[in-house]
Design an enzyme around this catalytic site. Structure first.
Site, PDB file in Angstrom:
ATOM      1  N   ARG A 173       0.862  -1.182   0.000  1.00 20.31           N
ATOM      2  CA  ARG A 173       0.000   0.000   0.000  1.00 20.31           C
ATOM      3  C   ARG A 173       0.896   1.229   0.000  1.00 20.31           C
ATOM      4  NH1 ARG A 173      -0.743   2.066   5.013  1.00 20.31           N
ATOM      5  NH2 ARG A 173       0.679   1.079   6.448  1.00 20.31           N
ATOM      6  N   ARG A 177      -3.764  10.167   1.522  1.00 16.63           N
ATOM      7  CA  ARG A 177      -4.585  10.806   2.548  1.00 16.63           C
ATOM      8  C   ARG A 177      -5.388  11.938   1.913  1.00 16.63           C
ATOM      9  NH1 ARG A 177      -0.617  12.218   7.112  1.00 16.63           N
ATOM     10  NH2 ARG A 177      -0.497  10.024   7.641  1.00 16.63           N
ATOM     11  N   ARG A 283      17.957  11.119  -0.609  1.00 17.67           N
ATOM     12  CA  ARG A 283      17.467  12.233   0.217  1.00 17.67           C
ATOM     13  C   ARG A 283      18.607  13.040   0.826  1.00 17.67           C
ATOM     14  NH1 ARG A 283      14.427   8.867   5.114  1.00 17.67           N
ATOM     15  NH2 ARG A 283      16.048   7.313   5.403  1.00 17.67           N
ATOM     16  N   GLU A 305      22.134  10.811   1.214  1.00 19.72           N
ATOM     17  CA  GLU A 305      22.027   9.363   1.423  1.00 19.72           C
ATOM     18  C   GLU A 305      21.993   8.651   0.071  1.00 19.72           C
ATOM     19  OE1 GLU A 305      19.236   8.563   4.650  1.00 19.72           O
ATOM     20  OE2 GLU A 305      18.581   6.808   3.530  1.00 19.72           O
ATOM     21  N   ASP A 355      11.479  -1.083  13.166  1.00 19.07           N
ATOM     22  CA  ASP A 355      11.563   0.298  13.632  1.00 19.07           C
ATOM     23  C   ASP A 355      11.980   0.266  15.099  1.00 19.07           C
ATOM     24  OD1 ASP A 355      11.127   2.167  11.620  1.00 19.07           O
ATOM     25  OD2 ASP A 355       8.963   1.792  11.595  1.00 19.07           O
TER      26      ASP A 355
HETATM   27  P1  FDA Z   1      21.713  -2.113  15.399  1.00 17.39           P
HETATM   28  O1  FDA Z   1      22.301  -2.354  14.073  1.00 17.39           O
HETATM   29  O2  FDA Z   1      21.393  -0.719  15.764  1.00 17.39           O
HETATM   30  O3  FDA Z   1      22.692  -2.710  16.507  1.00 17.39           O
HETATM   31  C1  FDA Z   1      23.435  -3.890  16.317  1.00 17.39           C
HETATM   32  C2  FDA Z   1      24.828  -3.635  16.821  1.00 17.39           C
HETATM   33  O4  FDA Z   1      25.567  -4.858  16.798  1.00 17.39           O
HETATM   34  C3  FDA Z   1      25.590  -2.648  15.942  1.00 17.39           C
HETATM   35  O5  FDA Z   1      26.088  -1.589  16.734  1.00 17.39           O
HETATM   36  C4  FDA Z   1      26.723  -3.484  15.351  1.00 17.39           C
HETATM   37  O6  FDA Z   1      27.918  -2.757  15.157  1.00 17.39           O
HETATM   38  C5  FDA Z   1      26.883  -4.555  16.415  1.00 17.39           C
HETATM   39  N1  FDA Z   1      27.506  -5.778  15.905  1.00 17.39           N
HETATM   40  C6  FDA Z   1      27.174  -6.457  14.784  1.00 17.39           C
HETATM   41  N2  FDA Z   1      27.992  -7.510  14.614  1.00 17.39           N
HETATM   42  C7  FDA Z   1      28.852  -7.502  15.657  1.00 17.39           C
HETATM   43  C8  FDA Z   1      29.953  -8.328  16.015  1.00 17.39           C
HETATM   44  N3  FDA Z   1      30.318  -9.357  15.265  1.00 17.39           N
HETATM   45  N4  FDA Z   1      30.634  -8.036  17.152  1.00 17.39           N
HETATM   46  C9  FDA Z   1      30.303  -6.977  17.913  1.00 17.39           C
HETATM   47  N5  FDA Z   1      29.276  -6.152  17.614  1.00 17.39           N
HETATM   48  C10 FDA Z   1      28.560  -6.410  16.497  1.00 17.39           C
HETATM   49  N6  FDA Z   1      13.490   3.335  13.036  1.00 17.39           N
HETATM   50  C11 FDA Z   1      12.526   4.176  13.481  1.00 17.39           C
HETATM   51  O7  FDA Z   1      11.763   3.808  14.382  1.00 17.39           O
HETATM   52  N7  FDA Z   1      12.385   5.419  12.923  1.00 17.39           N
HETATM   53  C12 FDA Z   1      13.201   5.875  11.935  1.00 17.39           C
HETATM   54  O8  FDA Z   1      13.046   7.000  11.473  1.00 17.39           O
HETATM   55  C13 FDA Z   1      14.229   4.998  11.470  1.00 17.39           C
HETATM   56  N8  FDA Z   1      15.073   5.389  10.484  1.00 17.39           N
HETATM   57  C14 FDA Z   1      16.025   4.519   9.990  1.00 17.39           C
HETATM   58  C15 FDA Z   1      16.848   4.944   8.949  1.00 17.39           C
HETATM   59  C16 FDA Z   1      17.794   4.072   8.418  1.00 17.39           C
HETATM   60  C17 FDA Z   1      18.674   4.524   7.298  1.00 17.39           C
HETATM   61  C18 FDA Z   1      17.903   2.748   8.944  1.00 17.39           C
HETATM   62  C19 FDA Z   1      18.889   1.773   8.371  1.00 17.39           C
HETATM   63  C20 FDA Z   1      17.097   2.337   9.996  1.00 17.39           C
HETATM   64  C21 FDA Z   1      16.151   3.220  10.529  1.00 17.39           C
HETATM   65  N9  FDA Z   1      15.350   2.853  11.612  1.00 17.39           N
HETATM   66  C22 FDA Z   1      14.354   3.715  12.048  1.00 17.39           C
HETATM   67  C23 FDA Z   1      15.495   1.537  12.251  1.00 17.39           C
HETATM   68  C24 FDA Z   1      16.430   1.552  13.496  1.00 17.39           C
HETATM   69  O9  FDA Z   1      17.727   1.938  13.089  1.00 17.39           O
HETATM   70  C25 FDA Z   1      16.447   0.140  14.109  1.00 17.39           C
HETATM   71  O10 FDA Z   1      15.161  -0.165  14.627  1.00 17.39           O
HETATM   72  C26 FDA Z   1      17.438  -0.074  15.267  1.00 17.39           C
HETATM   73  O11 FDA Z   1      18.662   0.564  15.076  1.00 17.39           O
HETATM   74  C27 FDA Z   1      17.670  -1.572  15.431  1.00 17.39           C
HETATM   75  O12 FDA Z   1      18.467  -1.852  16.557  1.00 17.39           O
HETATM   76  P2  FDA Z   1      19.302  -3.197  16.627  1.00 17.39           P
HETATM   77  O13 FDA Z   1      19.883  -3.241  17.990  1.00 17.39           O
HETATM   78  O14 FDA Z   1      18.481  -4.327  16.167  1.00 17.39           O
HETATM   79  O15 FDA Z   1      20.425  -3.041  15.499  1.00 17.39           O
END
Ligand code: FDA
Length: 372
Positions: A173, A177, A283, A305, A355
């Protein structure tokens, strides 16, 4: 070695919520993070008094009061409302598609006029009930003009493929709006933490039962970690954990290009999407607008980006949840079940787009499941 109950791999939101809640329940936790900072992708840092979102625009939004109250323990949120605009070949349109956008496109003033216009375009395009690809799906939802100017170029850049080669299901979708409302999200609660996101994770991890070490990659000592710690919460890539033995999961990556400019206000909005095919970025973010212009009056920081193909070693920003990858992920979860003492969590461990409010919810569930 200190007797820890958990090793948490990754100091992102999932890892931090888990560590915080487990510490409150009396557990001892070691957190390791391969980057040189905590907070994962929600990391923000200050430049000229401006909070810079290093890994892309992050706007917190949820309709879940419990999650909203939870996150408000760690920061005060402002009333920021996400209202991006689109720049298509120099002309500005409001997003999400609403009465302002329709007026800018066609001069229509009432909902009925806009509905008629969209219906007319949908019927002229003669799309069947079973759209064969993303292009047909989008036109059947919003008509030809919105598709051509505001969807096609942006989507093709984002996925690195032609809309006619992309599956229809990617766009189930599109938000349309029939009110003059530029608020992107329908959620009850929305905002940006005053002073940035990093403080949230900092406060979560600031507990005598939690030790944090940055700049440490789990894979440099995987076997030792698994031997030394009774339980491991792993928030890195699930396919990498298993040494890609069943094959690689696919991701889309991003390249961020930031620039500090000697002007107070560069583009008048936090997020401007470039929806034509020719502009190589999707963007531009102007960070100071997330906090209503706070920071140095003579400076601003912008970030372009660029979506890029992902290859091993790149930052995996978005999972590509198509049939092939979802099937492969399922096979990895079967292997995961055999890793008795490891829990896979977060966007990389569970190979799904989360998110922030969803990842907090998932981490709280994981704690509940582990510790009651
Ligand atoms: P996250 O990736 O943040 O954390 C995982 C961590 O593990 C990282 O720091 C990584 O370095 C570490 N790691 C990985 N492998 C490892 C290893 N082998 N050893 C040690 N450390 C390791 N959400 C929202 O609600 N509103 C928004 O506007 C946005 N906007 C947005 C923009 C963009 C460009 C992206 C990509 C994502 C968003 N998000 C978002 C989503 C948001 O970023 C997401 O929900 C959280 O960061 C997820 O958290 P995690 O802990 O799952 O992953």
């Amino acid at each position: 070695m200190k007797a820890y109950d958990y090793l948490v791999v990754g100091a992102g939101l999932f890892g931090a919520v888990f560590a915080h809640e487990a510490a409150l329940r009396g557990k001892k936790i070691k957190v390791i993070e391969k980057r040189d900072h905590i907070a994962g992708n929600i990391y923000t840092h200050e430049v000229d008094g401006i909070q810079v979102h290093q890994y892309g625009a992050h706007i917190f939004h949820t309709s879940d009061k419990q999650i909203w109250d939870y996150v408000n323990q760690f920061a005060t949120f402002n009333r920021y409302t996400n209202s991006p605009v689109a720049n298509y070949k120099g002309k500005i349109y409001n997003l999400p598609f609403n009465m302002n956008t329709f007026n800018e496109l066609w001069g229509t003033k009432t909902p009925q006029e806009a509905m008629n216009k969209i219906a007319e375009q949908k019927s002229a395009a003669k799309i069947t009930d079973q759209p064969k690809n993303l292009e047909e799906q989008a036109i059947s939802l919003v008509g030809t003009d919105i598709y051509q100017k505001l969807v096609k170029g942006y989507t093709e850049k984002q996925w690195g493929q032609k809309a006619t080669d992309l599956p229809a299901f990617i766009i189930r979708r599109l938000p349309v709006r029939y009110t003059y409302d530029n608020n992107y999200f329908n959620d009850t609660y929305q905002g940006i933490p005053i002073g940035g996101y990093t403080q949230i994770v900092e406060k979560m991890l600031d507990h005598p039962q939690i030790d944090v070490k940055t700049g440490v990659d789990f894979f440099d000592n995987k076997e030792k970690y698994l031997k030394d710690y009774p339980r491991v919460i792993f928030t890195g890539m699930i396919d990498q954990y298993f040494n890609y033995q069943l094959g690689e999961l696919e991701y889309r990556s991003l390249r961020f290009e930031s620039e500090e400019l000697s002007v107070d206000n560069y583009q008048g909005n936090a997020v401007v999407n470039y929806t034509d095919a020719e502009t190589p970025f999707t963007r531009i973010i102007e960070h100071k607008h997330f906090e209503f212009g706070k920071g140095d009056k003579n400076k601003t920081v912008i970030t372009r980006e660029y979506p890029v193909d992902w290859k091993r070693g790149d930052e995996p920003y978005y999972p590509v949840n198509n049939k092939r990858n979802n099937g492969l992920y399922k096979q990895y979860t079967e292997l995961a079940k055999q890793e008795g003492n490891v829990v896979f969590g977060g966007r990389l461990g569970q190979y799904r787009y989360y998110d922030m409010h969803q990842v907090i919810h998932a981490a709280l569930l994981a704690v509940e499941y582990e510790l009651g």
